[in-house]
Design an enzyme around this catalytic site. Structure first.
Site, PDB file in Angstrom:
ATOM      1  N   ASP A   1       3.876   0.952   2.745  1.00 49.99           N
ATOM      2  CA  ASP A   1       4.466   1.079   1.424  1.00 49.99           C
ATOM      3  C   ASP A   1       4.865  -0.444   0.917  1.00 49.99           C
ATOM      4  OD1 ASP A   1       4.163   3.675   1.566  1.00 49.99           O
ATOM      5  OD2 ASP A   1       5.960   3.914   1.622  1.00 49.99           O
TER       6      ASP A   1
ATOM      7  N   ARG B   1      -3.393   0.381  -2.330  1.00 50.66           N
ATOM      8  CA  ARG B   1      -2.695   1.071  -3.483  1.00 50.66           C
ATOM      9  C   ARG B   1      -1.992   0.479  -4.629  1.00 50.66           C
ATOM     10  NH1 ARG B   1       2.206   3.933  -1.148  1.00 50.66           N
ATOM     11  NH2 ARG B   1       0.478   5.211   0.057  1.00 50.66           N
TER      12      ARG B   1
ATOM     13  N   ARG C   1      13.143   9.009  -7.760  1.00 54.57           N
ATOM     14  CA  ARG C   1      12.335   9.902  -8.591  1.00 54.57           C
ATOM     15  C   ARG C   1      13.020  10.321 -10.075  1.00 54.57           C
ATOM     16  NH1 ARG C   1       9.819   8.528  -4.872  1.00 54.57           N
ATOM     17  NH2 ARG C   1       9.271   7.006  -6.354  1.00 54.57           N
TER      18      ARG C   1
HETATM   19  C1  LIG Z   1       1.340   8.127  -3.638  1.00 52.63           C
HETATM   20  C2  LIG Z   1       2.413   7.219  -4.245  1.00 52.63           C
HETATM   21  C3  LIG Z   1       2.680   6.162  -3.674  1.00 52.63           C
HETATM   22  C4  LIG Z   1       3.583   5.510  -3.964  1.00 52.63           C
HETATM   23  N1  LIG Z   1       3.997   4.339  -3.323  1.00 52.63           N
HETATM   24  C5  LIG Z   1       4.809   3.175  -3.911  1.00 52.63           C
HETATM   25  C6  LIG Z   1       5.381   2.067  -3.205  1.00 52.63           C
HETATM   26  O1  LIG Z   1       4.953   1.784  -1.851  1.00 52.63           O
HETATM   27  N2  LIG Z   1       6.154   1.330  -3.685  1.00 52.63           N
HETATM   28  C7  LIG Z   1       6.609   1.459  -4.909  1.00 52.63           C
HETATM   29  O2  LIG Z   1       7.426   0.725  -5.375  1.00 52.63           O
HETATM   30  N3  LIG Z   1       6.442   2.621  -5.471  1.00 52.63           N
HETATM   31  C8  LIG Z   1       5.478   3.616  -5.275  1.00 52.63           C
HETATM   32  N4  LIG Z   1       5.199   4.591  -5.754  1.00 52.63           N
HETATM   33  C9  LIG Z   1       5.959   4.984  -7.057  1.00 52.63           C
HETATM   34  C10 LIG Z   1       5.174   4.229  -8.316  1.00 52.63           C
HETATM   35  O3  LIG Z   1       5.748   2.973  -8.225  1.00 52.63           O
HETATM   36  C11 LIG Z   1       5.996   5.030  -9.653  1.00 52.63           C
HETATM   37  O4  LIG Z   1       7.465   4.642  -9.578  1.00 52.63           O
HETATM   38  C12 LIG Z   1       5.870   6.328  -9.811  1.00 52.63           C
HETATM   39  O5  LIG Z   1       4.480   6.780  -9.427  1.00 52.63           O
HETATM   40  C13 LIG Z   1       5.935   6.906 -11.372  1.00 52.63           C
HETATM   41  O6  LIG Z   1       4.851   6.233 -12.067  1.00 52.63           O
HETATM   42  P1  LIG Z   1       3.627   6.553 -12.769  1.00 52.63           P
HETATM   43  O7  LIG Z   1       2.428   5.662 -12.602  1.00 52.63           O
HETATM   44  O8  LIG Z   1       3.436   8.120 -12.390  1.00 52.63           O
HETATM   45  O9  LIG Z   1       3.933   6.578 -14.354  1.00 52.63           O
HETATM   46  P2  LIG Z   1       5.208   7.022 -15.293  1.00 52.63           P
HETATM   47  O10 LIG Z   1       4.986   6.264 -16.647  1.00 52.63           O
HETATM   48  O11 LIG Z   1       6.642   6.799 -14.555  1.00 52.63           O
HETATM   49  O12 LIG Z   1       5.078   8.556 -15.357  1.00 52.63           O
HETATM   50  C14 LIG Z   1       3.783   9.135 -15.973  1.00 52.63           C
HETATM   51  C15 LIG Z   1       4.099  10.583 -16.240  1.00 52.63           C
HETATM   52  O13 LIG Z   1       4.305  11.139 -14.839  1.00 52.63           O
HETATM   53  C16 LIG Z   1       5.381  12.116 -14.774  1.00 52.63           C
HETATM   54  N5  LIG Z   1       6.304  11.741 -13.962  1.00 52.63           N
HETATM   55  C17 LIG Z   1       6.298  10.586 -13.145  1.00 52.63           C
HETATM   56  N6  LIG Z   1       7.418  10.429 -12.488  1.00 52.63           N
HETATM   57  C18 LIG Z   1       7.829  11.575 -12.280  1.00 52.63           C
HETATM   58  C19 LIG Z   1       9.279  12.425 -11.681  1.00 52.63           C
HETATM   59  N7  LIG Z   1       9.880  11.432 -10.754  1.00 52.63           N
HETATM   60  N8  LIG Z   1       9.450  13.573 -12.018  1.00 52.63           N
HETATM   61  C20 LIG Z   1       8.742  14.274 -13.002  1.00 52.63           C
HETATM   62  N9  LIG Z   1       7.614  13.942 -13.542  1.00 52.63           N
HETATM   63  C21 LIG Z   1       7.343  12.519 -13.284  1.00 52.63           C
HETATM   64  C22 LIG Z   1       5.832  12.341 -16.334  1.00 52.63           C
HETATM   65  O14 LIG Z   1       4.948  13.337 -16.859  1.00 52.63           O
HETATM   66  C23 LIG Z   1       5.489  10.795 -16.905  1.00 52.63           C
HETATM   67  O15 LIG Z   1       5.474  11.033 -18.027  1.00 52.63           O
HETATM   68  C24 LIG Z   1       4.308   5.458  -5.377  1.00 52.63           C
HETATM   69  C25 LIG Z   1       3.677   6.645  -6.081  1.00 52.63           C
HETATM   70  C26 LIG Z   1       2.737   7.312  -5.598  1.00 52.63           C
HETATM   71  C27 LIG Z   1       2.145   8.463  -6.553  1.00 52.63           C
END
Ligand SMILES: Cc1cc2nc3c(=O)[nH]c(=O)nc-3n(C[C@H](O)[C@H](O)[C@H](O)COP(=O)(O)OP(=O)(O)OC[C@H]3O[C@@H](n4cnc5c(N)ncnc54)[C@H](O)[C@@H]3O)c2cc1C
Length: 308
Positions: free
Chosen positions: A130, A180, A290
């Site tokens: 990560d 990723r 989250r």
């Molecule tokens: C498999 C995976 C691994 C990850 N690893 C890392 C990492 O190593 N380092 C790092 O900094 N970040 C990591 N992240 C987190 C990432 O950076 C984002 O903070 C997170 O994925 C939310 O961004 P989004 O692309 O979904 O877009 P957003 O614009 O935040 O969300 C898009 C839509 O998804 C839904 N959604 C998003 N988050 C939530 C939530 N918490 N609760 C409910 N609905 C939600 C909502 O409908 C929202 O409108 C990871 C995420 C995933 C999926």
């Protein structure tokens, strides 16, 4: 504003200890965290595999303060790798270097990560490292470059919100890395990360284009597009269709409990999807990140709090 407050609170574990005593919190935490034990996570992962979804597993914890804590995290990942093999699961570990002791010095962390990578190689499993806050970006990328020869399928993460990411990504593309792409989940100053979500989304789209460019694919780059955002997912699909990409070059990655109906819908459309399942007692930082991603989660939390 709300996001900044929640991310600032995510650095205060004392609040987590208070929240632990509130039943409403425990219920909401369970939406995102499979449970306290590795077995809780493995049961969820078996269920995901049975539904045609690939899995990833994270033992929650970060910034450990003693070598004994780093050792405990390492042993847990070794146990998970053995169980993944024994149960014949399509699951890989996704771990944080500060959980394996990065704050205690490179030596501790290298020894622990090497042990995990050796076991992963022996059990034929890929491992994803990560990306944490920008304080760790250089060290994480340096360790990735150093240890990738131990496991050529070792994956790393780039965060679209960081201004430096396009430069970092070119280096990863040069070596045909497994990457990723996520938006980024930590509180960062504007000099380091785009403060405006629209800029982050624009950056994410540009990085999708770069990762799926013919020269990146020719070098063997494999990408996990980690997002729950329909617009980003549509952009991936458009590029895949335009470039007539066959399977095996990318996957979609999502977090357990977020838009839980979406992974099955995407696999139904023929996309490879991996769901990352987290478990452990140390859920606080993960949980607050989250909440910060979606203000509606905070509203849900307070409604439950009032009800209980
Ligand atoms: C498999 C995976 C691994 C990850 N690893 C890392 C990492 O190593 N380092 C790092 O900094 N970040 C990591 N992240 C987190 C990432 O950076 C984002 O903070 C997170 O994925 C939310 O961004 P989004 O692309 O979904 O877009 P957003 O614009 O935040 O969300 C898009 C839509 O998804 C839904 N959604 C998003 N988050 C939530 C939530 N918490 N609760 C409910 N609905 C939600 C909502 O409908 C929202 O409108 C990871 C995420 C995933 C999926």
């Amino acid at each position: 504003m709300m996001r900044h407050v929640l991310l600032a609170l995510s650095m205060r574990p004392a609040i987590g200890r208070w929240m632990e005593r509130v039943p409403a919190t425990r219920r909401l935490v369970r939406r995102f965290v499979a449970g306290a034990s590795a077995e809780d996570a493995l049961v969820v992962l078996e269920g995901l595999n049975a539904r045609g979804l690939m899995g990833a597993v994270t033992y929650l914890g970060e910034n450990v303060a003693t070598p004994a804590d780093a050792e405990r995290a390492t042993q847990t990942y070794l146990h998970l790798l053995d169980e993944i093999k024994r149960r014949n699961l399509n699951v890989l570990p996704s771990l944080k270097l500060t959980h394996l002791g990065l704050d205690l010095g490179q030596q501790v962390c290298v020894a622990n990560l090497s042990a995990v990578l050796e076991r992963a190689r022996a059990t034929g499993t890929r491992v994803w490292v990560d990306m944490e806050s920008s304080v760790y970006t250089d060290r994480t990328l340096a360790l990735y470059a150093r240890l990738r020869p131990l496991n050529s399928h070792l994956g790393c993460v780039v965060q679209a919100y960081l201004r430096r990411t396009p430069t970092d990504l070119e280096r990863l593309i040069d070596v045909g890395a497994t990457v990723r792409l996520c938006k980024g989940a930590y509180r960062e100053p504007p000099a380091i990360a785009y403060p405006d979500k629209r800029d982050v989304d624009r950056a994410y789209r540009r990085l999708i284009d770069r990762l799926l460019a013919p020269d990146a694919l020719a070098r063997g780059v494999y990408t996990g597009f980690a997002t729950h955002d329909d617009r980003m997912l549509a952009h991936v699909r458009d590029r895949v269709r335009e470039r007539r990409l066959a399977g095996g070059r990318f996957e979609i990655q999502m977090l357990y409990g977020i838009r839980p109906e979406l992974p099955t819908r995407l696999t139904g459309d023929g996309l490879p999807v991996r769901v990352l399942v987290s478990f452990g007692e140390d859920w606080y930082g993960y949980f607050m990140r989250r909440l910060a991603e979606r203000p509606a989660n905070v509203l849900f939390f307070f409604k439950n709090l009032a009800r209980s």
